[in-house]
Design a protein around this motif. Structure first.
Motif, PDB file in Angstrom:
ATOM      1  N   UNK A 224      49.757 -17.431  81.519  1.00  0.00           N
ATOM      2  CA  UNK A 224      50.022 -17.056  82.910  1.00  0.00           C
ATOM      3  C   UNK A 224      50.338 -15.579  83.080  1.00  0.00           C
ATOM      4  N   UNK A 225      50.334 -14.816  82.011  1.00  0.00           N
ATOM      5  CA  UNK A 225      50.741 -13.414  82.071  1.00  0.00           C
ATOM      6  C   UNK A 225      49.532 -12.529  82.376  1.00  0.00           C
ATOM      7  N   UNK A 226      49.622 -11.724  83.449  1.00  0.00           N
ATOM      8  CA  UNK A 226      48.541 -10.797  83.782  1.00  0.00           C
ATOM      9  C   UNK A 226      48.308  -9.857  82.601  1.00  0.00           C
ATOM     10  N   UNK A 227      47.046  -9.726  82.193  1.00  0.00           N
ATOM     11  CA  UNK A 227      46.724  -8.823  81.088  1.00  0.00           C
ATOM     12  C   UNK A 227      45.310  -8.287  81.270  1.00  0.00           C
ATOM     13  N   UNK A 228      45.067  -7.133  80.710  1.00  0.00           N
ATOM     14  CA  UNK A 228      43.762  -6.490  80.748  1.00  0.00           C
ATOM     15  C   UNK A 228      43.731  -5.416  79.683  1.00  0.00           C
ATOM     16  N   UNK A 229      42.734  -4.537  79.733  1.00  0.00           N
ATOM     17  CA  UNK A 229      42.678  -3.435  78.779  1.00  0.00           C
ATOM     18  C   UNK A 229      42.392  -2.132  79.501  1.00  0.00           C
ATOM     19  N   UNK A 230      42.840  -1.065  78.875  1.00  0.00           N
ATOM     20  CA  UNK A 230      42.527   0.270  79.369  1.00  0.00           C
ATOM     21  C   UNK A 230      41.096   0.635  78.964  1.00  0.00           C
ATOM     22  N   UNK A 231      40.327   1.284  79.854  1.00  0.00           N
ATOM     23  CA  UNK A 231      39.005   1.777  79.437  1.00  0.00           C
ATOM     24  C   UNK A 231      39.145   2.776  78.288  1.00  0.00           C
ATOM     25  N   UNK A 232      38.071   2.956  77.526  1.00  0.00           N
ATOM     26  CA  UNK A 232      38.115   3.871  76.395  1.00  0.00           C
ATOM     27  C   UNK A 232      36.805   4.646  76.320  1.00  0.00           C
ATOM     28  N   UNK A 233      36.893   5.829  75.720  1.00  0.00           N
ATOM     29  CA  UNK A 233      35.717   6.671  75.582  1.00  0.00           C
ATOM     30  C   UNK A 233      35.168   6.655  74.166  1.00  0.00           C
ATOM     31  N   UNK A 234      34.388   7.664  73.857  1.00  0.00           N
ATOM     32  CA  UNK A 234      33.774   7.754  72.541  1.00  0.00           C
ATOM     33  C   UNK A 234      32.417   7.084  72.499  1.00  0.00           C
ATOM     34  N   UNK A 235      31.970   6.729  71.305  1.00  0.00           N
ATOM     35  CA  UNK A 235      30.648   6.149  71.135  1.00  0.00           C
ATOM     36  C   UNK A 235      30.681   4.766  70.476  1.00  0.00           C
TER      37      UNK A 235
ATOM     38  N   UNK B 100      46.315   8.537  74.976  1.00  0.00           N
ATOM     39  CA  UNK B 100      46.081   8.039  76.329  1.00  0.00           C
ATOM     40  C   UNK B 100      46.005   6.537  76.464  1.00  0.00           C
ATOM     41  N   UNK B 101      46.378   5.813  75.423  1.00  0.00           N
ATOM     42  CA  UNK B 101      46.347   4.344  75.440  1.00  0.00           C
ATOM     43  C   UNK B 101      44.944   3.791  75.715  1.00  0.00           C
ATOM     44  N   UNK B 102      43.928   4.548  75.334  1.00  0.00           N
ATOM     45  CA  UNK B 102      42.557   4.074  75.545  1.00  0.00           C
ATOM     46  C   UNK B 102      42.302   2.818  74.706  1.00  0.00           C
ATOM     47  N   UNK B 103      41.753   1.788  75.350  1.00  0.00           N
ATOM     48  CA  UNK B 103      41.445   0.554  74.654  1.00  0.00           C
ATOM     49  C   UNK B 103      42.643  -0.323  74.353  1.00  0.00           C
ATOM     50  N   UNK B 104      43.833   0.062  74.832  1.00  0.00           N
ATOM     51  CA  UNK B 104      45.026  -0.723  74.555  1.00  0.00           C
ATOM     52  C   UNK B 104      45.071  -1.966  75.439  1.00  0.00           C
TER      53      UNK B 104
END
Length: 494
Positions: free
Chosen positions: A470-481, A435-439
């Motif tokens: 200048x490049x828009x960037x962010x991260x995907x939320x992630x689960x786990x502990x 799921x690309x979590x944390x990517x």
């Protein structure tokens, strides 16, 4: 000062006012290069160098000024302030205390001391110093902003963080600046609607109208544009921050052709403005303009590099374990700062490039080869990235982020950089899933849900990713502990 020196200093000041800062600094360098330089010239040169971002030059001049005027409280205060700006918190603290020992008791000096203490993770002492500054100047907006943010980051308690602001607002209900500080706190605490209500609870000046536009941009872009247009009327034509916000509103309303009008004007005036470049790219993408793909060339401009094992460690894994331990020791705050991209985590306050920890210092040696490889790979050209490639670089800001489970980075750019980075140090197992979590993701402008991320990079421990600021960037939320630990920095051409 003699009449001749006075005349040269005044010429330099006139050049600076005319926007010819390099010529002004060159003229002052000739004046202050003399052995008998009057202290007034040193002081003016130090201030001008600092205003131009030449902090090391400013510090050197401040040191000379302190030597010439050892009993001057303002000279030591200014030196401490510059040390703080350079991330040398312990030195800034020491010079603040020297100023105070000489009788300095200004709220500005208490503020510099508070910031130096906070950067050293001495939060109780920092909070006391902020309150000492407020005792000397109630309503001091810079202090109230920093104090409320420290309380927020320590406890994630928005009511407690708001308390100093609420008291100041009650004492000065017409102060729109205090409402702006509280609104920004509320926004980053996750309550955009209350942030907007706080702003419009009283009369708005130009900066207030601009803040209101930014606060309600995702809630009601039509209303946001009305606020931005009123800010433009109050600020006069050509205010860059207002023009950028007007462009953002027009993009949110699906009017990219109109958004390009202020963007194009700003590109001509401020060709290195990373926010303007990001919004220009967004408008081009919405219009299907081929220039977008050249500016957001992910294959060419987003590059991962595996770190080499630094000297003194047997394997990269051993090194990363020591680096992670050092960074975890710096993450002593509970939640994210105001004004940054992370949500659900903490960010270090001190400049990591100034750290004495062996593992952290080794990092800044290890990244030299990847940065130089990146510059060689992208080469030179006439686009906004390659045109600035001199083959030399300097680090401009460095920090660590530790995201908790369900944390993420909101999509953003880095306004002060040329190249930006993310180096992954310790990762949750969730990043290995489908799921690309944390990517790491690229190309999703904030506030435009129809423009999805176009490029993703799966993080790997020990891998540094470099890309244009200048490049828009962010991260995907992630689960786990488990948490997600990174070290990041910006690069500027040298």
């Amino acid at each position: 000062m003699t009449a001749n020196v006075q005349a040269e200093v005044e010429r330099a000041q006139a050049l600076a006012r005319a926007g010819r800062m390099e010529a002004a600094l060159s003229l002052l360098a000739a004046v202050t290069g003399r052995a008998d330089t009057p202290w007034q010239a040193l002081s003016i040169h130090a201030d001008m160098a600092k205003a131009a971002g030449r902090l090391e030059d400013s510090l050197a001049l401040s040191r000379r000024l302190v030597k010439v005027r050892p009993q001057s409280v303002p000279a030591r205060h200014n030196m401490a302030s510059t040390l703080g700006d350079l991330g040398r918190a312990a030195q800034a603290e020491a010079v603040c205390r020297e100023a105070m020992a000489l009788g300095g008791d200004a709220p500005e000096t208490w503020l510099v001391l508070a910031r130096a203490l906070q950067s050293q993770n001495r939060f109780d002492a920092a909070e006391d110093a902020y309150r000492q500054a407020l005792a000397r100047r109630p309503g001091y907006d810079d202090v109230l902003r920093d104090l409320s943010q420290l309380i927020w980051m320590r406890d994630a308690d928005v009511a407690a963080a708001s308390a100093p602001l609420d008291a100041a607002i009650a004492a000065a209900p017409g102060d729109a600046g205090l409402r702006r500080i509280k609104a920004r706190l509320l926004e980053y605490a996750g309550d955009a609607e209350e942030a907007y209500r706080t702003l419009v609870a009283g009369p708005l000046d130009g900066p207030g109208e601009l803040a209101a536009a930014q606060a309600c941009l995702t809630l009601d872009p039509h209303r946001a544009l009305d606020h931005a247009n009123r800010a433009a009327a109050l600020a006069g034509p050509g205010a860059p921050a207002v023009m950028v916000t007007q462009a953002e509103c027009l993009l949110a309303l699906g009017r990219p052709e109109e958004a390009l009008e202020p963007i194009t004007a700003l590109r001509a005036r401020e060709p290195l403005n990373q926010h303007v470049l990001a919004h220009q790219a967004t408008a081009w993408r919405m219009l299907g303009d081929a220039r977008y793909g050249r500016l957001y060339d992910y294959d060419a401009f987003v590059r991962p590099y595996r770190l080499e094992t630094p000297a003194g460690w047997a394997t990269l894994e051993d090194y990363l374990a020591d680096l992670a331990a050092a960074l975890h020791g710096l993450h002593r705050l509970k939640t994210h700062p105001v004004g940054q991209s992370l949500r659900g985590g903490s960010q270090t306050a001190e400049s990591l490039a100034q750290s004495d920890d062996p593992a952290i210092r080794a990092f800044f040696t290890a990244i030299d080869a990847p940065i130089r490889a990146y510059m060689a790979a992208v080469g030179r050209g006439d686009d906004p990235l390659r045109a600035r490639n001199t083959g030399g670089y300097r680090i401009k800001g460095s920090w660590s982020v530790r995201l908790r489970p369900n944390g993420f980075h909101a999509d953003h750019i880095h306004s002060d950089g040329w190249l930006s980075s993310a180096c992954h140090i310790e990762l949750p197992t969730a990043v290995t899933g489908e799921g690309r979590e944390g990517w790491l993701r690229f190309g999703a402008p904030p506030g435009l849900p129809d423009l999805k991320a176009e490029h993703h990079v799966r993080p790997q421990a020990g891998t540094l990713v470099l890309f244009p600021s200048y490049m828009w960037h962010g991260t995907q939320p992630f689960g786990g502990e488990a948490s997600r630990l990174t070290l990041a920095f910006d690069v500027a051409p040298a």
